[in-house]
Design an enzyme around this catalytic site. Structure first.
Site, PDB file in Angstrom:
ATOM      1  N   SER A 242       0.967  -1.225   0.003  1.00 57.59           N
ATOM      2  CA  SER A 242      -0.029   0.000   0.099  1.00 57.59           C
ATOM      3  C   SER A 242       0.703   1.179   0.101  1.00 57.59           C
ATOM      4  O   SER A 242       2.085   1.254   0.050  1.00 57.59           O
ATOM      5  CB  SER A 242      -0.792  -0.111   1.363  1.00 57.59           C
ATOM      6  OG  SER A 242      -0.068   0.228   2.207  1.00 57.59           O
ATOM      7  N   LYS A 243       0.289   2.476  -0.273  1.00 58.52           N
ATOM      8  CA  LYS A 243       1.135   3.649   0.082  1.00 58.52           C
ATOM      9  C   LYS A 243       1.817   3.581   0.996  1.00 58.52           C
ATOM     10  O   LYS A 243       2.868   4.202   1.157  1.00 58.52           O
ATOM     11  CB  LYS A 243       0.289   4.751  -0.198  1.00 58.52           C
ATOM     12  CG  LYS A 243      -0.088   4.916  -1.668  1.00 58.52           C
ATOM     13  CD  LYS A 243      -0.756   6.451  -1.957  1.00 58.52           C
ATOM     14  CE  LYS A 243      -0.866   6.450  -3.406  1.00 58.52           C
ATOM     15  NZ  LYS A 243      -1.728   7.703  -3.723  1.00 58.52           N
ATOM     16  N   ARG A 244       1.276   3.502   2.174  1.00 63.94           N
ATOM     17  CA  ARG A 244       2.012   3.299   3.514  1.00 63.94           C
ATOM     18  C   ARG A 244       3.208   2.713   3.589  1.00 63.94           C
ATOM     19  O   ARG A 244       4.242   3.003   3.962  1.00 63.94           O
ATOM     20  CB  ARG A 244       0.981   3.067   4.594  1.00 63.94           C
ATOM     21  CG  ARG A 244       1.502   2.991   5.882  1.00 63.94           C
ATOM     22  CD  ARG A 244       0.495   2.338   7.047  1.00 63.94           C
ATOM     23  NE  ARG A 244      -0.773   3.406   6.984  1.00 63.94           N
ATOM     24  CZ  ARG A 244      -0.814   4.558   7.504  1.00 63.94           C
ATOM     25  NH1 ARG A 244       0.459   4.916   8.282  1.00 63.94           N
ATOM     26  NH2 ARG A 244      -1.694   5.432   7.244  1.00 63.94           N
ATOM     27  N   HIS A 245       3.179   1.532   2.730  1.00 68.46           N
ATOM     28  CA  HIS A 245       4.605   0.706   2.535  1.00 68.46           C
ATOM     29  C   HIS A 245       5.575   1.058   1.684  1.00 68.46           C
ATOM     30  O   HIS A 245       6.785   1.151   1.943  1.00 68.46           O
ATOM     31  CB  HIS A 245       3.852  -0.687   2.261  1.00 68.46           C
ATOM     32  CG  HIS A 245       3.084  -1.249   3.153  1.00 68.46           C
ATOM     33  ND1 HIS A 245       1.971  -2.144   2.833  1.00 68.46           N
ATOM     34  CD2 HIS A 245       2.899  -1.186   4.596  1.00 68.46           C
ATOM     35  CE1 HIS A 245       1.303  -2.604   3.917  1.00 68.46           C
ATOM     36  NE2 HIS A 245       2.159  -2.239   4.934  1.00 68.46           N
TER      37      HIS A 245
END
Length: 478
Positions: A242-245
């Site tokens: 995900s974007k967080r990752h």
RNA sequence: GCGCCCUUCGUCUAGCGGUCAGGACGCCGCCCUCUCACGGCGGUAACACGGGUUCGAUUCCCGUAGGGCGCGCCA
């Protein structure tokens, strides 16, 4: 004698070049180079709603930054729609495809009923053998491929091995929409064939698509290219990236201060290995690469390891280049005061970079470490540094300031000698005076060697920064 | 639900029937040392589970469990 190798990278321009796509591109590129072949670029822009020019530019920029070049001009899939329709027509004429007049509502009902009855949601082939005279008024048909109804379809995959799909699990999928445009499944096959692609290297989310695509190859009597479905990259928690990752565009990695060679090395090690080799050049990667050495299982993206690799490449990078990257990064990320400081103190920063290199894992850290050079007087003192500047230590600094003023030379050796001699005289360990010195001169508790710092910023600035601290201290206690 | 793929230290991985299961990152300790790094040395930690096949399974086969992907007139 085998044909020259042609690989392709085929992103859809609906966003930036994300990290998984970057690795797919890397493997296509490395393999093509290894085999002395070519890598082509095809932009899968048939989804007019979501495709943008900006995304195309972002993808090309991302690849260029990563150092992945491609042969020939990028091919627009959308521009080839006529050719796709032409092949669909041929399939229709040869009896390998047929027109289906089902409406979207009808198909939705079909799927819902199948689900309710616990059957797979597939097209039931109701128009497969119906006569065109039964066509309803006013419904534009789609074209469906006649998929085999029995037997096996095997995908011979260089990474996954032979993967067998039973024909009964595949339905007659659409190759041409009712508006005459091709579906992805169809366009891919026609394009790969026309482009002369010999090796398809892509994410294993396409593995089941491969079986469908083989149906089209077979119907056209075309050779099926070699295939290699590489495993996906997951986030640190094992779930989808995900974007967080890290599912950002590669330009985000550039802005976070990663070097392209570090990212290439890291990405190559995600799903591929050459024995115990961890750090290798791109040339070595090309020399060592083989599809068979690719792993089958998904891997997790780990920033900590990327940092480590990036640190390695920063340490071995040319300072002049690093300076340029620092300036560029400061500018791109809106660090205006850093940008100004770096530019107006170029020579000093350049001289300092060798001291900074072993201390930084990213270009951002490099910039951070360089701040002591261009910080404005009086220096902002960090809290931990301020704790080092008590009445006693400031008194020592005052004494040292006098000693420094009387110094003939201004070198690491002379400064080191002066401070050591002073520490010995007052019966203190070197660290007891060096740390306050660091706090006063840099405002921080960590920095390159303090004598190196003094040489870098020079005699005048060093004495001025010291008097800023000593003056205040002396004033308060005299 | 159906189909397909995957499963070695926390993570990335080596291994391709017989190894004290190796390396790297991280972590811990020591050394170096003016701080922080860098560097050096040492340590911690893994074959998902159950059946087979075999003289012998991490390795081959079959299940189970867990994870992933796919199943659109998206790509």
């Amino acid at each position: 004698m085998s044909k020259p190798v042609i690989t392709r990278f085929a992103p859809s321009p609906t966003g930036f070049l994300h990290i998984g796509g970057a690795r797919t591109a890397l493997f296509n590129w490395v393999f093509a180079r290894k085999m002395g072949g070519k890598m082509l670029l095809r932009i899968e822009d048939t989804d007019r709603e979501r495709s943008t020019e900006a995304a195309v530019a972002a993808i090309l920029d991302g690849m260029s930054w990563l150092g992945l070049d491609w042969d020939s001009a990028p091919i627009s899939q959308f521009a080839r729609a006529d050719r796709h329709a032409e092949i669909a027509l041929q399939l229709l004429e040869s009896g390998n495809a047929y027109k289906c007049y089902c409406t979207p509502q009808e198909l939705t009902e079909m799927r819902e009923r199948a689900r309710a009855e616990g059957r797979p949601p597939r097209y039931d082939g109701r128009w497969r053998d119906r006569d065109a005279s039964e066509a309803p008024e006013g419904v534009k048909p789609v074209v469906r491929i006649k998929a085999p109804q029995s037997g096996d379809i095997v995908v011979k995959d260089r990474v996954q091995g032979d993967v067998v799909f039973k024909a009964e699990n595949l339905d007659d999928f659409i190759i041409l929409r009712s508006d005459g445009t091709p579906t992805y499944m169809h366009a891919v096959v026609v394009d790969d064939h026309d482009m002369g692609v010999t090796h398809i290297i892509r994410g294993d989310d396409h593995l089941t698509n491969a079986a469908r695509q083989i149906v089209i190859y077979r119907a056209m009597g075309w050779d099926v290219p070699e295939m290699a479905h590489i495993p996906l990259i997951h986030g640190p928690d094992g779930a989808k990236l995900s974007k967080r990752h890290g599912a950002m565009g590669v330009e985000a990695y550039r802005q976070m201060g990663y070097l392209p060679e570090a990212l290439r090395n890291y990405l190559a090690r995600l799903g591929w290995a050459h024995g115990d080799d961890e750090i290798f050049s791109t040339d070595q990667m090309v020399e060592w690469f083989s599809l068979e050495a690719l792993n089958k299982g998904a891997s997790r993206f780990d920033f900590v390891k990327l940092d480590n690799l990036n640190g390695h490449y920063i340490r071995s990078a040319d300072p002049v280049r690093l300076y340029d990257v620092m300036v560029e990064t400061a500018s791109e990320t809106g660090r205006n005061s850093d940008y100004a400081g770096l530019v107006s103190n170029k020579d000093t920063v350049l001289a300092a970079i060798p001291e900074l290199q072993p201390r930084a894992k990213t270009v951002l850290e490099l910039i951070d470490l360089a701040q002591f050079i261009y910080a404005e007087r009086p220096l902002p003192i960090e809290e931990k540094a301020a704790q080092l500047l008590n009445q006693e230590s400031v008194a020592h600094l005052a004494a040292l300031t006098s000693a420094f003023s009387a110094l003939d030379g201004w070198s690491v050796e002379s400064l080191d000698g002066t401070v050591r001699a002073y520490a010995e005289t007052v019966g203190l360990k070197l660290g007891k005076v060096a740390q306050p010195l660091r706090a006063a001169l840099t405002g921080r508790t960590i920095s390159p060697g303090i004598f190196e710092v003094m040489v870098l910023i020079g005699r005048e600035e060093s004495l001025a920064r010291l008097s800023d601290v000593v003056g205040v201290g002396a004033g308060a206690h005299s």
